[in-house]
Design a protein around this motif. Structure first.
Motif, mmCIF file in Angstrom:
data_model
loop_
_atom_site.group_PDB
_atom_site.id
_atom_site.type_symbol
_atom_site.label_atom_id
_atom_site.label_comp_id
_atom_site.label_asym_id
_atom_site.label_seq_id
_atom_site.Cartn_x
_atom_site.Cartn_y
_atom_site.Cartn_z
ATOM 1 N N GLN A 1 36.320 25.131 36.401
ATOM 2 C CA GLN A 1 34.925 24.561 35.806
ATOM 3 C C GLN A 1 35.262 23.243 36.322
ATOM 4 O O GLN A 1 36.021 22.558 35.907
ATOM 5 C CB GLN A 1 34.918 24.689 34.407
ATOM 6 C CG GLN A 1 33.612 24.204 33.819
ATOM 7 C CD GLN A 1 33.335 24.450 32.455
ATOM 8 O OE1 GLN A 1 34.015 23.955 31.406
ATOM 9 N NE2 GLN A 1 32.394 25.273 31.844
ATOM 10 N N ASP B 1 32.984 17.512 35.887
ATOM 11 C CA ASP B 1 31.531 16.678 35.834
ATOM 12 C C ASP B 1 30.412 17.642 35.943
ATOM 13 O O ASP B 1 29.239 17.062 36.268
ATOM 14 C CB ASP B 1 31.541 15.615 36.917
ATOM 15 C CG ASP B 1 31.972 16.341 38.344
ATOM 16 O OD1 ASP B 1 31.999 17.692 38.398
ATOM 17 O OD2 ASP B 1 31.473 15.590 39.541
ATOM 18 N N ASP B 2 30.672 19.136 35.788
ATOM 19 C CA ASP B 2 29.589 19.814 35.949
ATOM 20 C C ASP B 2 29.882 21.255 35.123
ATOM 21 O O ASP B 2 29.674 22.409 36.075
ATOM 22 C CB ASP B 2 29.272 20.277 37.557
ATOM 23 C CG ASP B 2 28.217 21.057 37.953
ATOM 24 O OD1 ASP B 2 27.085 20.981 36.951
ATOM 25 O OD2 ASP B 2 28.041 22.137 39.022
ATOM 26 N N LYS B 3 29.753 21.091 33.975
ATOM 27 C CA LYS B 3 30.352 21.972 33.155
ATOM 28 C C LYS B 3 29.376 23.180 33.248
ATOM 29 O O LYS B 3 29.793 24.455 32.841
ATOM 30 C CB LYS B 3 30.505 21.519 31.621
ATOM 31 C CG LYS B 3 31.691 20.536 31.461
ATOM 32 C CD LYS B 3 31.840 20.419 30.111
ATOM 33 C CE LYS B 3 32.953 19.204 30.041
ATOM 34 N NZ LYS B 3 34.216 19.699 30.388
ATOM 35 N N ASP B 4 27.969 23.042 33.230
ATOM 36 C CA ASP B 4 27.071 24.129 33.106
ATOM 37 C C ASP B 4 26.912 24.788 34.609
ATOM 38 O O ASP B 4 26.352 25.759 34.949
ATOM 39 C CB ASP B 4 25.951 23.865 32.783
ATOM 40 C CG ASP B 4 25.178 22.678 33.427
ATOM 41 O OD1 ASP B 4 25.819 22.342 34.536
ATOM 42 O OD2 ASP B 4 24.062 22.157 33.273
ATOM 43 N N GLY B 5 27.797 24.111 35.559
ATOM 44 C CA GLY B 5 27.888 24.661 36.856
ATOM 45 C C GLY B 5 26.306 24.618 37.542
ATOM 46 O O GLY B 5 26.377 25.004 38.967
ATOM 47 N N LEU B 6 25.157 23.791 37.229
ATOM 48 C CA LEU B 6 24.163 23.734 37.996
ATOM 49 C C LEU B 6 24.338 23.221 39.436
ATOM 50 O O LEU B 6 23.727 23.601 40.465
ATOM 51 C CB LEU B 6 23.029 23.108 37.185
ATOM 52 C CG LEU B 6 22.661 23.899 35.936
ATOM 53 C CD1 LEU B 6 21.442 23.167 35.042
ATOM 54 C CD2 LEU B 6 22.184 25.127 36.057
ATOM 55 N N ARG B 7 24.891 21.957 39.211
ATOM 56 C CA ARG B 7 24.940 21.308 40.701
ATOM 57 C C ARG B 7 25.847 22.028 41.754
ATOM 58 O O ARG B 7 25.453 22.167 42.761
ATOM 59 C CB ARG B 7 25.422 19.877 40.633
ATOM 60 C CG ARG B 7 24.699 19.012 39.810
ATOM 61 C CD ARG B 7 24.954 17.550 39.966
ATOM 62 N NE ARG B 7 26.576 17.326 39.701
ATOM 63 C CZ ARG B 7 26.870 16.933 38.414
ATOM 64 N NH1 ARG B 7 25.914 17.184 37.428
ATOM 65 N NH2 ARG B 7 28.004 16.888 38.105
ATOM 66 N N THR B 8 26.976 22.645 40.973
ATOM 67 C CA THR B 8 27.819 23.462 42.000
ATOM 68 C C THR B 8 26.976 24.723 42.519
ATOM 69 O O THR B 8 27.219 25.125 43.800
ATOM 70 C CB THR B 8 28.920 24.048 41.171
ATOM 71 O OG1 THR B 8 29.677 22.886 40.629
ATOM 72 C CG2 THR B 8 29.856 24.714 42.153
ATOM 73 N N CYS B 9 26.126 25.129 41.597
ATOM 74 C CA CYS B 9 25.392 26.590 41.957
ATOM 75 C C CYS B 9 24.290 26.169 43.069
ATOM 76 O O CYS B 9 23.807 26.959 43.988
ATOM 77 C CB CYS B 9 24.976 27.374 41.006
ATOM 78 S SG CYS B 9 26.290 28.034 40.016
ATOM 79 N N GLU B 10 23.636 25.042 43.194
ATOM 80 C CA GLU B 10 22.620 24.696 43.934
ATOM 81 C C GLU B 10 23.286 24.388 45.191
ATOM 82 O O GLU B 10 22.658 24.822 45.981
ATOM 83 C CB GLU B 10 21.996 23.588 43.101
ATOM 84 C CG GLU B 10 21.184 23.525 42.122
ATOM 85 C CD GLU B 10 19.670 24.348 42.381
ATOM 86 O OE1 GLU B 10 19.400 24.624 43.629
ATOM 87 O OE2 GLU B 10 18.717 24.399 41.521
ATOM 88 N N LYS B 11 24.373 23.731 45.137
ATOM 89 C CA LYS B 11 24.995 23.373 46.275
ATOM 90 C C LYS B 11 25.334 24.775 47.229
ATOM 91 O O LYS B 11 25.250 24.875 48.338
ATOM 92 C CB LYS B 11 26.065 22.672 46.243
ATOM 93 C CG LYS B 11 26.997 22.416 47.634
ATOM 94 C CD LYS B 11 28.108 21.554 47.057
ATOM 95 C CE LYS B 11 29.286 21.438 48.576
ATOM 96 N NZ LYS B 11 30.645 20.917 48.119
#
Length: 412
Positions: free
Chosen positions: A251, A254-264
């Protein structure tokens, strides 16, 4: 490990002259001395060689050197015959590959050995034997080409086999973590994971047309895997196939819900797999929560598909009601059976799904399906006639939605 001889081994070389054979024969008594010099002097200058255990240098390396020296000297005496093969070179190459010795170090050791042998022949030769020395060097260099080929071939094949074993072990750990067959904490430790993570479920669109070959599928999976690795730039682990799979990501702070990571990740996957990519991420605080998180992420994607939502990143809030309606209890089978009368009519099922997703907007439904609005009206009327569900009413709409979701759940 390959056992068939290389084609070069059957190449016939001109026989060395009696003078060259006599010069080589005088070196036979120096085999042990030369082996020690190579194993404990010449090779010590090679990068990484000094890190080998003493017993490997004194036993395995020395034995291989002695074998090579005697093989060369015997071939000088009988260049047309089969006076030995390169099986020991191959065996040692496989061992060095397994131990992690770099290929360049292994090949340099063979080159260094050739140089030491050349020095021994040169020191042994008299001025009158210059021609014989040239013959032996020519013979030595031509034989070295075959040795290097055998060693390189075996090393590369062994490395490929070891890499495949590591990948399969890795996949087995991820699979065991997800299905519960491997203790979660043990899987985490062996996979190098620790602390909270995100469990991502990927659904990749399937190309329409002729069936793809197994080779093409493997190539696609490798491309997807490489893209996932580059996009995440972290110690993620995955279990992927041509249809998608799971990725477990430490995890990001700076992106605990993972939204930015998953968008990328979604953006990157679209470049290879097209716009039909879907994914969802669910946090797991511990290794023990990964299995449930993976199941939840897969359900979110499945429900989004069943509801006709556009591809992309899905989160629980997108399908909150639908997720609740898709949970099974004693009433589930009876609700799912409400759509049995149209189960052999995929055109009607698709129309119902898209119509609900577009909030009963007949024109939007028609555009999505590429139909005339009147055709949509006719299909909806037929659905009501066959199922008895009035989807224009709140109750009928809820029942139809729940039936779609439960049937999707049953079919996976």
């Amino acid at each position: 490990m390959p056992s068939d001889p290389l084609p070069e081994r059957r190449t016939a070389y001109p026989a060395p002259s009696p003078a060259a054979q006599a010069l080589a024969a005088r070196c036979e008594s120096r085999v042990n001395e030369l082996a020690r010099r190579m194993a404990r002097d010449a090779f010590e200058r090679l990068p990484g060689y000094s890190e080998l255990p003493d017993d490997v240098k004194d036993v395995e390396v020395a034995a291989t050197v002695r074998n090579g020296l005697r093989l060369f000297l015997r071939r000088v005496q009988d260049p047309q015959g089969r006076v030995g093969d390169y099986s020991l070179f191959r065996e040692r190459a496989a061992q060095r590959a397994e131990e992690g010795m770099p290929l360049h170090t292994l090949l340099r050791s063979h080159s260094a050995g050739v140089y030491v042998l050349w020095q021994a022949l040169r020191d042994e030769a008299t001025d009158e034997e210059a021609g014989a020395l040239i013959e032996l060097v020519d013979f030595l260099l031509r034989g070295q080409e075959t040795v290097i080929g055998a060693v390189t071939e075996t090393y590369v094949e062994e490395q490929a086999a070891l890499s495949a074993e590591r990948r399969e072990h890795h996949r087995g750990l991820v699979r065991g973590l997800l299905d519960g067959s491997v203790p979660p904490q043990r899987a985490f430790e062996e996979l190098g994971l620790e602390g909270p993570c995100l469990v991502v479920h990927l659904h990749l669109p399937q190309e329409q047309g002729p069936a793809t070959t197994e080779v093409a599928d493997r190539r696609l999976v490798r491309r997807i895997q490489a893209l996932v690795d580059r996009s995440l730039d972290t110690r993620a682990v995955s279990l992927l196939g041509v249809e998608g799979g799971q990725v477990i990501i430490p995890q990001p702070a700076d992106d605990k819900d993972g939204l930015r990571t998953c968008e990328k990740l979604c953006t990157s996957l679209r470049q290879v797999c097209g716009n039909g990519v879907r994914l969802a991420a669910v946090p797991a605080a511990t290794a023990q929560e990964v299995q449930d998180a993976a199941r939840t992420a897969a359900d979110i994607v499945r429900i989004a598909r069943a509801c006709g939502r556009p591809p992309g990143l899905h989160v629980m809030d997108d399908v909150l009601l639908e997720y609740h309606l898709s949970r099974r209890d004693e009433s589930s089978d009876r609700i799912a059976a409400l759509l049995s009368p149209i189960e052999d009519r995929p055109d009607l099922v698709d129309t119902l799904r898209v119509h609900i997703e577009h909030r009963h907007d007949r024109r939007a439904t028609a555009r999505r399906l590429g139909l005339h609005p009147n055709t949509v009206d006719n299909r909806l009327a037929r659905i009501t006639e066959l199922t008895g569900l009035d989807i224009t009413s709140p109750r009928g709409n809820a029942l139809a939605l729940a039936a779609l979701l439960l049937r999707s759940n049953a079919s996976g």
